[in-house]
Design an enzyme around this catalytic site. Structure first.
Site, mmCIF file in Angstrom:
data_model
loop_
_atom_site.group_PDB
_atom_site.id
_atom_site.type_symbol
_atom_site.label_atom_id
_atom_site.label_comp_id
_atom_site.label_asym_id
_atom_site.label_seq_id
_atom_site.Cartn_x
_atom_site.Cartn_y
_atom_site.Cartn_z
ATOM 1 N N ASP A 33 0.848 -1.199 0.000
ATOM 2 C CA ASP A 33 0.000 0.000 0.000
ATOM 3 C C ASP A 33 0.884 1.250 0.000
ATOM 4 O O ASP A 33 1.897 1.321 0.705
ATOM 5 C CB ASP A 33 -0.907 0.009 1.239
ATOM 6 C CG ASP A 33 -2.065 0.979 1.090
ATOM 7 O OD1 ASP A 33 -3.213 0.526 0.961
ATOM 8 O OD2 ASP A 33 -1.817 2.213 1.099
ATOM 9 N N HIS A 102 -10.236 -5.326 -3.104
ATOM 10 C CA HIS A 102 -8.902 -5.525 -2.529
ATOM 11 C C HIS A 102 -9.012 -5.879 -1.056
ATOM 12 O O HIS A 102 -9.869 -5.375 -0.351
ATOM 13 C CB HIS A 102 -8.018 -4.279 -2.708
ATOM 14 C CG HIS A 102 -8.636 -3.015 -2.219
ATOM 15 N ND1 HIS A 102 -9.563 -2.310 -2.944
ATOM 16 C CD2 HIS A 102 -8.466 -2.324 -1.070
ATOM 17 C CE1 HIS A 102 -9.932 -1.233 -2.263
ATOM 18 N NE2 HIS A 102 -9.287 -1.227 -1.112
ATOM 19 N N HIS A 104 -6.920 -5.639 2.349
ATOM 20 C CA HIS A 104 -5.758 -5.113 3.078
ATOM 21 C C HIS A 104 -5.258 -6.221 3.998
ATOM 22 O O HIS A 104 -6.061 -6.859 4.695
ATOM 23 C CB HIS A 104 -6.166 -3.938 3.977
ATOM 24 C CG HIS A 104 -6.715 -2.748 3.271
ATOM 25 N ND1 HIS A 104 -5.976 -1.606 3.060
ATOM 26 C CD2 HIS A 104 -7.940 -2.498 2.733
ATOM 27 C CE1 HIS A 104 -6.726 -0.706 2.439
ATOM 28 N NE2 HIS A 104 -7.924 -1.219 2.227
HETATM 29 P P1 5GP Z 1 -9.824 1.443 0.448
HETATM 30 O O1 5GP Z 1 -10.208 2.594 1.306
HETATM 31 O O2 5GP Z 1 -10.462 1.530 -0.925
HETATM 32 O O3 5GP Z 1 -10.073 0.125 1.116
HETATM 33 O O4 5GP Z 1 -8.258 1.506 0.298
HETATM 34 C C1 5GP Z 1 -7.573 1.825 -0.859
HETATM 35 C C2 5GP Z 1 -6.099 1.731 -0.525
HETATM 36 O O5 5GP Z 1 -5.374 1.823 -1.736
HETATM 37 C C3 5GP Z 1 -5.581 2.831 0.390
HETATM 38 O O6 5GP Z 1 -5.016 2.244 1.553
HETATM 39 C C4 5GP Z 1 -4.554 3.572 -0.457
HETATM 40 O O7 5GP Z 1 -3.425 3.991 0.273
HETATM 41 C C5 5GP Z 1 -4.180 2.545 -1.513
HETATM 42 N N1 5GP Z 1 -3.805 3.121 -2.793
HETATM 43 C C6 5GP Z 1 -4.503 4.032 -3.515
HETATM 44 N N2 5GP Z 1 -3.863 4.329 -4.648
HETATM 45 C C7 5GP Z 1 -2.733 3.576 -4.665
HETATM 46 C C8 5GP Z 1 -1.651 3.442 -5.595
HETATM 47 O O8 5GP Z 1 -1.593 4.076 -6.657
HETATM 48 N N3 5GP Z 1 -0.652 2.584 -5.263
HETATM 49 C C9 5GP Z 1 -0.676 1.845 -4.113
HETATM 50 N N4 5GP Z 1 0.344 1.020 -3.887
HETATM 51 N N5 5GP Z 1 -1.681 1.944 -3.207
HETATM 52 C C10 5GP Z 1 -2.693 2.795 -3.482
#
Ligand code: 5GP
Ligand code: ZN
Length: 115
Positions: A33, A102, A104
């Protein structure tokens, strides 16, 4: 294999956006992340575009199982020995920001930035 040209994680799968990869096979990709909450924080994603956990059906059972099974394998490979936390945010009320399914997976010694 479905691909959404506007999806940031589909772009990562296609190599159009760089990422620090932790695992890859024909079904799944795992990468670190960009804003980690924990010393080790990876995202496990299916290579096919599925927007949210809410869209998973019984036809996805094998794929979903692969995601769950990869998590402990990956944590072991990354040296996480004290346990880990898995989170899937789903939809606006679930706090989902990126609409490509996704998981985490977070581990490493506490304290963590979040969670
Ligand atoms: P969500 O809130 O959708 O569960 O989490 C999305 C996650 O994707 C976040 O923790 C954010 O930091 C990560 N993220 C968003 N854009 C990118 C990216 O371009 N590269 C990487 N490695 N992580 C990303
Ligand atoms: Zn996608």
């Amino acid at each position: 294999m479905s691909h959404d040209p506007n999806c940031i994680f589909c772009k990562i799968i296609a190599g159009q956006i760089p990422s620090k990869k932790a695992y890859e096979d024909e079904h799944l990709l795992a990468f670190h992340d960009i804003h980690p909450w924990a010393p080790v924080h990876v995202l496990i994603i299916p290579k096919t575009h599925i927007a949210t956990h809410a869209e998973l059906g019984s036809e996805h059972a094998e794929l979903a199982g692969r995601m769950l099974v990869l998590a402990p394998q990956l944590m072991k490979e990354l040296g996480v020995t004290g346990g880990f936390r898995t989170v899937i945010n789903t939809g606006p009320d679930g706090g989902q920001e990126v609409y490509h399914l996704h998981m985490h997976v977070m581990g490493g010694p506490r304290p963590w930035a979040k969670g």
